[in-house]
Design an enzyme around this catalytic site. Structure first.
Site, PDB file in Angstrom:
ATOM      1  N   ARG A 148       0.846  -1.193   0.000  1.00 53.56           N
ATOM      2  CA  ARG A 148       0.000   0.000   0.000  1.00 53.56           C
ATOM      3  C   ARG A 148       0.886   1.249   0.000  1.00 53.56           C
ATOM      4  O   ARG A 148       2.059   1.182   0.351  1.00 53.56           O
ATOM      5  CB  ARG A 148      -0.906  -0.002   1.235  1.00 53.56           C
ATOM      6  CG  ARG A 148      -1.797  -1.244   1.341  1.00 53.56           C
ATOM      7  CD  ARG A 148      -2.488  -1.301   2.682  1.00 53.56           C
ATOM      8  NE  ARG A 148      -3.400  -2.442   2.772  1.00 53.56           N
ATOM      9  CZ  ARG A 148      -3.057  -3.649   3.206  1.00 53.56           C
ATOM     10  NH1 ARG A 148      -1.799  -3.880   3.578  1.00 53.56           N
ATOM     11  NH2 ARG A 148      -3.945  -4.629   3.267  1.00 53.56           N
ATOM     12  N   LYS A 197      -0.787  -2.011   7.339  1.00 53.65           N
ATOM     13  CA  LYS A 197      -2.176  -1.816   7.740  1.00 53.65           C
ATOM     14  C   LYS A 197      -2.484  -2.611   9.006  1.00 53.65           C
ATOM     15  O   LYS A 197      -2.234  -3.815   9.061  1.00 53.65           O
ATOM     16  CB  LYS A 197      -3.110  -2.259   6.615  1.00 53.65           C
ATOM     17  CG  LYS A 197      -4.577  -1.996   6.910  1.00 53.65           C
ATOM     18  CD  LYS A 197      -5.447  -2.420   5.746  1.00 53.65           C
ATOM     19  CE  LYS A 197      -6.923  -2.168   6.037  1.00 53.65           C
ATOM     20  NZ  LYS A 197      -7.797  -2.582   4.916  1.00 53.65           N
ATOM     21  N   HIS A 250      -4.081   3.227  -4.885  1.00 51.73           N
ATOM     22  CA  HIS A 250      -4.348   1.948  -4.216  1.00 51.73           C
ATOM     23  C   HIS A 250      -4.711   0.852  -5.218  1.00 51.73           C
ATOM     24  O   HIS A 250      -4.531  -0.336  -4.936  1.00 51.73           O
ATOM     25  CB  HIS A 250      -5.474   2.113  -3.191  1.00 51.73           C
ATOM     26  CG  HIS A 250      -5.649   0.934  -2.286  1.00 51.73           C
ATOM     27  ND1 HIS A 250      -4.726   0.593  -1.321  1.00 51.73           N
ATOM     28  CD2 HIS A 250      -6.627  -0.005  -2.217  1.00 51.73           C
ATOM     29  CE1 HIS A 250      -5.129  -0.492  -0.680  1.00 51.73           C
ATOM     30  NE2 HIS A 250      -6.275  -0.877  -1.207  1.00 51.73           N
ATOM     31  N   ARG A 261      -2.191  -1.846  -6.006  1.00 53.84           N
ATOM     32  CA  ARG A 261      -2.210  -3.036  -5.131  1.00 53.84           C
ATOM     33  C   ARG A 261      -3.238  -4.034  -5.653  1.00 53.84           C
ATOM     34  O   ARG A 261      -2.965  -5.241  -5.700  1.00 53.84           O
ATOM     35  CB  ARG A 261      -2.526  -2.617  -3.696  1.00 53.84           C
ATOM     36  CG  ARG A 261      -2.825  -3.796  -2.764  1.00 53.84           C
ATOM     37  CD  ARG A 261      -2.992  -3.333  -1.332  1.00 53.84           C
ATOM     38  NE  ARG A 261      -3.617  -4.349  -0.504  1.00 53.84           N
ATOM     39  CZ  ARG A 261      -2.988  -5.404   0.019  1.00 53.84           C
ATOM     40  NH1 ARG A 261      -1.707  -5.589  -0.222  1.00 53.84           N
ATOM     41  NH2 ARG A 261      -3.625  -6.267   0.776  1.00 53.84           N
ATOM     42  N   HIS A 307      -3.873 -10.674   3.620  1.00 53.62           N
ATOM     43  CA  HIS A 307      -5.238 -10.530   4.108  1.00 53.62           C
ATOM     44  C   HIS A 307      -5.469 -11.454   5.304  1.00 53.62           C
ATOM     45  O   HIS A 307      -5.081 -12.615   5.270  1.00 53.62           O
ATOM     46  CB  HIS A 307      -6.247 -10.915   3.021  1.00 53.62           C
ATOM     47  CG  HIS A 307      -6.363  -9.900   1.930  1.00 53.62           C
ATOM     48  ND1 HIS A 307      -6.737 -10.227   0.643  1.00 53.62           N
ATOM     49  CD2 HIS A 307      -6.169  -8.554   1.929  1.00 53.62           C
ATOM     50  CE1 HIS A 307      -6.765  -9.133  -0.099  1.00 53.62           C
ATOM     51  NE2 HIS A 307      -6.422  -8.110   0.658  1.00 53.62           N
ATOM     52  N   TYR A 320     -10.704 -11.014  -5.816  1.00 55.17           N
ATOM     53  CA  TYR A 320      -9.818 -11.093  -6.973  1.00 55.17           C
ATOM     54  C   TYR A 320     -10.070 -12.307  -7.860  1.00 55.17           C
ATOM     55  O   TYR A 320      -9.406 -12.485  -8.866  1.00 55.17           O
ATOM     56  CB  TYR A 320      -8.356 -11.079  -6.495  1.00 55.17           C
ATOM     57  CG  TYR A 320      -8.026  -9.833  -5.722  1.00 55.17           C
ATOM     58  CD1 TYR A 320      -7.980  -8.595  -6.362  1.00 55.17           C
ATOM     59  CD2 TYR A 320      -7.809  -9.871  -4.348  1.00 55.17           C
ATOM     60  CE1 TYR A 320      -7.704  -7.438  -5.646  1.00 55.17           C
ATOM     61  CE2 TYR A 320      -7.538  -8.714  -3.629  1.00 55.17           C
ATOM     62  CZ  TYR A 320      -7.488  -7.506  -4.290  1.00 55.17           C
ATOM     63  OH  TYR A 320      -7.230  -6.351  -3.583  1.00 55.17           O
TER      64      TYR A 320
END
Length: 205
Positions: free
Chosen positions: A49, A78, A153, A156, A179, A188
């Protein structure tokens, strides 16, 4: 009474592979634009990110002996304040070669290469900001003639989409994207308009 239908989960807007190539090609033409090229290559090669990229120091990507690391341990990522469990990304070999070139470029420009020096420096000599990264993404899209704008973003999203398309492995893509939930990664797995167009064009008619 039937349960209400759930709204379809739309895949995130990701630049097509052609748009990604346009960004990389445009920033690779002049040596002066190497920093911007590295930013985009890093985003597309790792899925980092914006705030994770600008937080990188030279020592995060460079071994004490000078070699570029294969694995980069992230200090800023994050959710790091809620869960400081370490995260890392693995650098593709092509990206490691570009980083080695970039570090030589920084040395030639007189930029600091101390372990705690920022990897990406602004034109004024300070650490590059996320706002500046977003501006650069918009600027280079305009220069490349990309008609459908996308956010910083979205690079990414492009990286994660590329990983899933090449592997068809949702668990591997989850690990690449870092994730916590595989539900997030499932975005995705949607078929893109680009992939659909290619499949349609291959039909006998």
């Amino acid at each position: 009474m039937p349960a209400p239908a759930r709204a379809a989960v739309r895949p995130p807007r990701a630049p097509t592979e052609q748009e990604q190539a346009l960004l990389l090609r445009g920033t690779a033409e002049r040596r002066a634009d190497l920093r911007d090229h590295l930013l985009f290559a890093l985003a597309l090669g790792t899925g980092l990110r914006e705030h994770e990229m600008v937080a990188l120091d030279v020592g995060d990507v460079r071994e004490p002996g000078g070699a570029v690391r294969r694995r980069v341990a992230l200090r800023v990522f994050k959710g790091c304040r809620r869960d400081p469990a370490p995260q890392e990304v693995m650098l593709p070999e092509a990206l490691r070669a570009k980083l080695a070139k970039f570090l030589r470029w920084k040395r030639a420009r007189g930029e600091a290469l101390a372990p705690d020096a920022p990897l990406f420096v602004s034109r004024k000599g300070g650490r590059l900001s996320t706002r500046q990264v977003r501006h650069l993404v918009g600027l280079w899209q305009a220069r490349a003639g990309i008609e459908r704008p996308f956010s910083a973003h979205s690079l990414r999203h492009g990286a994660c989409t590329n990983m899933y398309r090449r592997t068809k492995d949702i668990r591997l893509t989850q690990r690449f994207a870092r994730h916590a939930s595989i539900v997030t990664t499932s975005r995705y797995t949607h078929t893109s308009d680009e992939a659909l167009a290619q499949a349609v064009d291959s039909l006998p008619c």
